[in-house]
Design a protein around this motif. Structure first.
Motif, PDB file in Angstrom:
ATOM      1  N   VAL A  95      58.099  59.451  40.270  1.00  0.00           N
ATOM      2  CA  VAL A  95      57.642  58.079  40.045  1.00  0.00           C
ATOM      3  C   VAL A  95      58.760  57.079  40.375  1.00  0.00           C
ATOM      4  O   VAL A  95      58.577  56.175  41.191  1.00  0.00           O
ATOM      5  CB  VAL A  95      57.114  57.900  38.603  1.00  0.00           C
ATOM      6  N   PHE A  96      59.938  57.263  39.756  1.00  0.00           N
ATOM      7  CA  PHE A  96      61.041  56.341  40.051  1.00  0.00           C
ATOM      8  C   PHE A  96      61.433  56.445  41.530  1.00  0.00           C
ATOM      9  O   PHE A  96      61.684  55.436  42.199  1.00  0.00           O
ATOM     10  CB  PHE A  96      62.240  56.624  39.125  1.00  0.00           C
ATOM     11  N   GLY A  97      61.428  57.662  42.057  1.00  0.00           N
ATOM     12  CA  GLY A  97      61.762  57.865  43.480  1.00  0.00           C
ATOM     13  C   GLY A  97      60.804  57.109  44.393  1.00  0.00           C
ATOM     14  O   GLY A  97      61.215  56.472  45.372  1.00  0.00           O
ATOM     15  N   THR A  98      59.519  57.135  44.065  1.00  0.00           N
ATOM     16  CA  THR A  98      58.532  56.428  44.893  1.00  0.00           C
ATOM     17  C   THR A  98      58.708  54.917  44.760  1.00  0.00           C
ATOM     18  O   THR A  98      58.567  54.176  45.741  1.00  0.00           O
ATOM     19  CB  THR A  98      57.100  56.882  44.510  1.00  0.00           C
ATOM     20  N   PHE A  99      59.061  54.474  43.568  1.00  0.00           N
ATOM     21  CA  PHE A  99      59.345  53.050  43.336  1.00  0.00           C
ATOM     22  C   PHE A  99      60.506  52.597  44.243  1.00  0.00           C
ATOM     23  O   PHE A  99      60.420  51.573  44.929  1.00  0.00           O
ATOM     24  CB  PHE A  99      59.676  52.865  41.851  1.00  0.00           C
ATOM     25  N   CYS A 100      61.565  53.411  44.277  1.00  0.00           N
ATOM     26  CA  CYS A 100      62.724  53.062  45.127  1.00  0.00           C
ATOM     27  C   CYS A 100      62.323  53.049  46.595  1.00  0.00           C
ATOM     28  O   CYS A 100      62.714  52.159  47.355  1.00  0.00           O
ATOM     29  CB  CYS A 100      63.858  54.081  44.920  1.00  0.00           C
ATOM     30  N   LEU A 101      61.531  54.035  46.981  1.00  0.00           N
ATOM     31  CA  LEU A 101      61.123  54.148  48.386  1.00  0.00           C
ATOM     32  C   LEU A 101      60.251  52.955  48.792  1.00  0.00           C
ATOM     33  O   LEU A 101      60.444  52.359  49.860  1.00  0.00           O
ATOM     34  CB  LEU A 101      60.362  55.471  48.584  1.00  0.00           C
ATOM     35  N   LEU A 102      59.300  52.608  47.933  1.00  0.00           N
ATOM     36  CA  LEU A 102      58.418  51.478  48.253  1.00  0.00           C
ATOM     37  C   LEU A 102      59.211  50.184  48.391  1.00  0.00           C
ATOM     38  O   LEU A 102      58.956  49.370  49.285  1.00  0.00           O
ATOM     39  CB  LEU A 102      57.347  51.323  47.166  1.00  0.00           C
ATOM     40  N   ASN A 103      60.199  50.000  47.496  1.00  0.00           N
ATOM     41  CA  ASN A 103      60.996  48.770  47.570  1.00  0.00           C
ATOM     42  C   ASN A 103      61.874  48.743  48.817  1.00  0.00           C
ATOM     43  O   ASN A 103      62.012  47.701  49.462  1.00  0.00           O
ATOM     44  CB  ASN A 103      61.825  48.606  46.305  1.00  0.00           C
ATOM     45  N   ALA A 104      62.442  49.899  49.149  1.00  0.00           N
ATOM     46  CA  ALA A 104      63.279  49.953  50.363  1.00  0.00           C
ATOM     47  C   ALA A 104      62.414  49.685  51.594  1.00  0.00           C
ATOM     48  O   ALA A 104      62.822  48.954  52.506  1.00  0.00           O
ATOM     49  CB  ALA A 104      63.958  51.320  50.460  1.00  0.00           C
ATOM     50  N   ALA A 105      61.205  50.245  51.613  1.00  0.00           N
ATOM     51  CA  ALA A 105      60.305  50.041  52.754  1.00  0.00           C
ATOM     52  C   ALA A 105      59.951  48.551  52.863  1.00  0.00           C
ATOM     53  O   ALA A 105      59.980  47.957  53.946  1.00  0.00           O
ATOM     54  CB  ALA A 105      59.043  50.892  52.597  1.00  0.00           C
TER      55      ALA A 105
END
Ligand code: UFG
Length: 340
Positions: A95-105
């Motif tokens: 969940v946190f990993g996907t949050f980071c990925l979405l923000n970086a994208a």
């Protein structure tokens, strides 16, 4: 057109098969993987950038370096049993990993994402075949995290204009048809890889988890989809959302179910090895049946599984097992040639 795509979890089982399909379709897959369970030897169709999806600085650095047009997101912890005893790790990584990925994208102007979801988001099915509109009631932390990741993607799409395809896999199985790559897990709990290990003498027997399910032979039913067919679904989904048709949530399965006993019998037939089996109690949290209604993927993407009959799935897994055994013994070509 820039055809570079970022593949999180590109060294993993499904990610590496998708990278091969991406390259065959003119894309350059850049794998981003922390190698916690993936295999760097399976990254062959584009560069490998070692990194964690929770590391925002590293993600941004890689995105700036390659300027990918889309992200295919596979990086995830995936063991149901482990998620029950280590939920913190699952929420952190998934969940946190996907949050980071979405923000970086978002920060780097990447607008297209294909996400690797799971039939685990449905939980215990109300119907024989599960369509995308079935209630979402995951029954374990793994399923909860996949649903949270899906919801986050949908919310970002609504607010920030992300295009997405969420693909809910049923039972991904089999290996690359030319046995170049296959399952990459260091520890595997899935039925077909375990059967292959029993067949080659690596394990003594297979346990059959539950013989009192409401199915013709009493064992649980699953919808097995060949990993190469699964990979093709990603190519079609990527092209579909690239044309501005974002916001897609699709089951990827075959709409056909096979019992655990069917799979054991097929493994015996394909490998021509006895494969001892011991029956035991149900594994906790296992639904009795998970079969996709996969009509939407056919209708919207034109996806049609080509290798997902049970015999082809098991035969491809067996070819990979033989090759892996030979590779591990350090004498690939001779031993593999003798074995097939
Ligand atoms: N099984 C056995 N013996 C084994 C291993 C599995 O009998 O040694 C049975 C299971 O009980 C189940 C079937 O074989 O009935 C398939 O089990 P797998 O572990 O291969 O796969 P799952 O259906 O448990 O897992 C799949 C996906 C997960 C997803 C889950 C949703 O791989 O990502 O479906 O329930 F979360």
């Amino acid at each position: 057109m820039n055809s570079t795509v970022l593949v999180t979890g590109g060294a993993g089982y499904i990610g590496s098969h998708v990278c091969k399909a991406l390259a065959a379709n003119g894309f350059t897959p850049v794998s981003y993987d922390n190698l916690c369970s993936g295999n760097k030897d399976h990254v062959r169709w584009g560069p490998l950038e070692v990194g964690d999806i929770r590391d925002r600085a590293r993600l941004s650095q890689v995105m700036k370096l390659y300027r990918p047009e889309a992200v295919l997101h596979f990086a995830s912890l995936i063991r149901v049993g482990e998620s029950v005893v280590k939920p913190a790790e699952y929420y952190d990584n998934n969940v946190f990993g996907t949050f980071c990925l979405l923000n970086a994208a978002r920060k780097n102007g990447i607008r297209d994402m294909v996400f690797s979801s799971s039939a685990a988001v449905y939980g215990m099915p109300d119907t024989d075949m599960i369509a995308e509109g079935h209630p979402l009631r995951p029954v374990n932390p793994y399923g909860h995290t996949k649903l949270a990741m899906e919801n986050m993607i949908r919310d970002y799409a609504a607010a920030y204009g992300l295009n997405y395809a969420i693909l809910r896999y049923f039972n991904a199985a089999g290996a690359d048809m030319s046995a170049e790559i296959g399952t990459a897990y260091k520890v595997d709990t899935h039925i077909i890889p375990l059967l292959m290990r029993v067949a080659c003498g690596d394990m003594k027997e297979i346990g059959i988890f539950g013989t009192d399910y409401p199915s013709p032979d009493g064992t649980a039913i699953r919808d097995y989809v060949h990993v190469q067919d699964l990979a093709e679904a990603h190519i079609l989904a990527l092209r579909h959302i690239g044309k501005g048709n974002g916001r897609l949530t699709l089951n990827i399965g075959t709409s056909a179910g096979h019992s655990v006993q069917d799979v054991v019998d097929m493994a015996r037939r394909v490998t021509k090895r006895p494969i001892p089996a011991r029956t035991g109690p149900r594994r906790s949290g296992d639904p009795h049946q998970l079969v996709a209604d996969a009509a939407q993927a056919g209708k919207l993407l034109g996806w049609k599984p080509l290798y997902s009959d049970l015999q082809t799935i098991v035969a491809s897994a067996w070819r990979w097992q033989l090759r892996k055994t030979a590779l591990d013994a350090g004498n690939e070509d001779i031993k593999y040639a003798r074995a097939i």
